[in-house]
Design an enzyme around this catalytic site. Sequence first.
Site: not given
Ligand code: SAH
Length: 374
Positions: A109, A122, A129, A133, A136, A352
């Site tokens: 995406e 973006c 990944c 987390c 996510c 994302c």
């Molecule tokens: N791997 C990288 C980039 C990933 S996503 C990282 O961890 O930073 C970019 C941001 O979106 C990260 O801060 C991630 O924690 C956040 N994110 C992921 N899922 C989310 C969600 N459901 N709601 C809000 N933020 C989210």
Amino acid sequence: MPDIFGRDSEFSKQELPDVLRGILSLSHQEVEDWCQENGEKRFRADQIRRWLFENRAQSFDEMLDLPVAFRQALRSSFSLFTSQVVTHQIASDLTEKLLLKMVGGDTVECVLMREPDRRTVCISTQVGCAMGCVFCASGMLGLKRNLEREEILEQILRLDRLLDDDERITNVVVMGIGEPLQNLPILLPVLDDVTDANGLGLSPRRITLSTVGLPAKIRELAAVGKPYNLAVSLHAATDQLRNELVPVNDKIGIEAILEATDEYFATSGRRVTFEYVLLGGLNDQPQHAHQLAGLLRSRNAHVNLIPMNRVETLEFDEPSQSRTAEFVEILETSGVAATVRKRKGADIDAACGQLRLKDAVGEQTSSGGASTCE
Ligand code: SAH
């Protein structure tokens, strides 16, 4: 043809045709070499580059300042784009999101966000990944592989081609699917193309890499010596809580991350941003804000609070508005600069990982979700 929602459902079901290698898989020098091997001067590569990066060509036939036979040679040797647009969504705030299918069938995406003075893209760096987390969508299917050079560039250039003639990309945020610092050898040359005068010509200051916080990789990025913005996804101020939300923290620890970000700031002069997803009832209480302030007060840091975007099948809640406001207030009165990230693309699957996830589980309906990108 895409349907009225921009989905090319027919395509998404069929097998990909054989695709020639992408011209964007080659570095500028490799294109120069190819030109020479094919009986042309090396400067032809500059012309090709201008068509790709500046003039938004969609085919080699448009490259009218190249000799006809040479255009033909290009066409029979390369694809301009190797990816296919599976889904194109446009939100009411004009945020646009593409789901791209790569050769072999993997999907990624990318998102275009419009603000009065900015056009931000973006981009994703991996298929899936490995960070896991818990809130996510991107990591729910695990990591499949790193994206290749052309697969990252095509996201940027396809989004660029959605802009009007008088619009230009102003910012790139590497905050899509994947952990960018795990794919640095591929990503860094891509970013060189973005900053190159005969690429997109963006200042490195307009590029942000978001990381889960990998200290050795942060140092590696600092050593590159370019003033990229670094955003670290902290999400908790104690290791106990962070281990729960960001499982890889178990082997890293907040202290090691902060040592690396301090060094990044010292080397690059760029103030580091700490991202903090507010998960209702979990990490959004006043005590959490005080703990975070305690960590960052003495640092030249900025906190970007991200209200949780709902992900179907996950039980985490958004924070209440009053909790969010209180969190900001505590940080600011403690001397820590904080902002709450604006939601973009709230009426499409712009968070994302959501679109790819739906594609993978065969569901095509669109529901809530907003971009997590700046
Ligand atoms: N791997 C990288 C980039 C990933 S996503 C990282 O961890 O930073 C970019 C941001 O979106 C990260 O801060 C991630 O924690 C956040 N994110 C992921 N899922 C989310 C969600 N459901 N709601 C809000 N933020 C989210």
